[in-house]
Write a protein that holds these residues in place. Sequence first.
Motif, PDB file in Angstrom:
ATOM      1  N   GLY A 131       3.070  -8.027  -2.592  1.00 27.03           N
ATOM      2  CA  GLY A 131       3.465  -7.535  -1.274  1.00 27.03           C
ATOM      3  C   GLY A 131       3.977  -6.111  -1.278  1.00 27.03           C
ATOM      4  O   GLY A 131       4.322  -5.570  -0.229  1.00 27.03           O
ATOM      5  N   ASP A 132       4.017  -5.466  -2.435  1.00 27.14           N
ATOM      6  CA  ASP A 132       4.495  -4.088  -2.531  1.00 27.14           C
ATOM      7  C   ASP A 132       3.399  -3.055  -2.280  1.00 27.14           C
ATOM      8  O   ASP A 132       3.676  -1.880  -2.074  1.00 27.14           O
ATOM      9  CB  ASP A 132       5.099  -3.819  -3.916  1.00 27.14           C
ATOM     10  CG  ASP A 132       6.345  -4.662  -4.160  1.00 27.14           C
ATOM     11  OD1 ASP A 132       7.030  -4.991  -3.170  1.00 27.14           O
ATOM     12  OD2 ASP A 132       6.607  -4.977  -5.323  1.00 27.14           O
ATOM     13  N   THR A 133       2.150  -3.484  -2.307  1.00 23.92           N
ATOM     14  CA  THR A 133       1.027  -2.564  -2.131  1.00 23.92           C
ATOM     15  C   THR A 133       0.912  -2.148  -0.674  1.00 23.92           C
ATOM     16  O   THR A 133       0.992  -2.984   0.222  1.00 23.92           O
ATOM     17  CB  THR A 133      -0.280  -3.228  -2.585  1.00 23.92           C
ATOM     18  OG1 THR A 133      -0.138  -3.621  -3.943  1.00 23.92           O
ATOM     19  CG2 THR A 133      -1.451  -2.285  -2.455  1.00 23.92           C
ATOM     20  N   ILE A 134       0.732  -0.868  -0.442  1.00 24.06           N
ATOM     21  CA  ILE A 134       0.562  -0.341   0.915  1.00 24.06           C
ATOM     22  C   ILE A 134      -0.839   0.238   1.021  1.00 24.06           C
ATOM     23  O   ILE A 134      -1.239   1.066   0.199  1.00 24.06           O
ATOM     24  CB  ILE A 134       1.609   0.753   1.230  1.00 24.06           C
ATOM     25  CG1 ILE A 134       3.021   0.157   1.164  1.00 24.06           C
ATOM     26  CG2 ILE A 134       1.322   1.377   2.593  1.00 24.06           C
ATOM     27  CD1 ILE A 134       4.110   1.201   1.270  1.00 24.06           C
TER      28      ILE A 134
END
Length: 176
Positions: A131-134
């Motif tokens: 969930g840290d990927t943008i």
Amino acid sequence: SGILRVGPLMEMPEADFDDVFAVNMRGFWIAARHALPHLQAGPERRRTITALSSAAALRPKASSGAYAASKAAQEIAALQAFRADGLRVVATRSFNHSGVGHDEHFLLPALVRRALAIRRGARDTIHIGNGDTIRDYLHVADVVDADGTPDPDAALRAGGMLLVDSGVQNVGATTD
């Protein structure tokens, strides 16, 4: 389109380097070469080839290795197609995009399918992994319409190559 193998260029295994160039550069070259006689036989206005490049071609990150190099090579090959064969070239450096008909195994359609399952009561959570990927995503229609030029045909006649770069023009996305 293309494939990515993450890692610094000089540390990349030779097989990974070969795979990336086979798909990203050689794949473009094969498609362009086979399209050339059909494009040359058609009306001049339709003699346009599109190179699906990447912002990494111009602004590579240390981890983009062979991907960035292959996309830069693809743009150079596309420009050579104009210079040698008279083809007009549109090089796109658009961010990830999706739209109607995008196969359900890709991220956005899969997320929509999972959200609809929650709405129907068939599930209560969506698992997405890291969930840290943008990432920025564009609708495919915006990519098609995003050249930012009032008369793309005039731009193509003048310079032979029109660059559509969503990272520079902010076509529905942010710059890196």
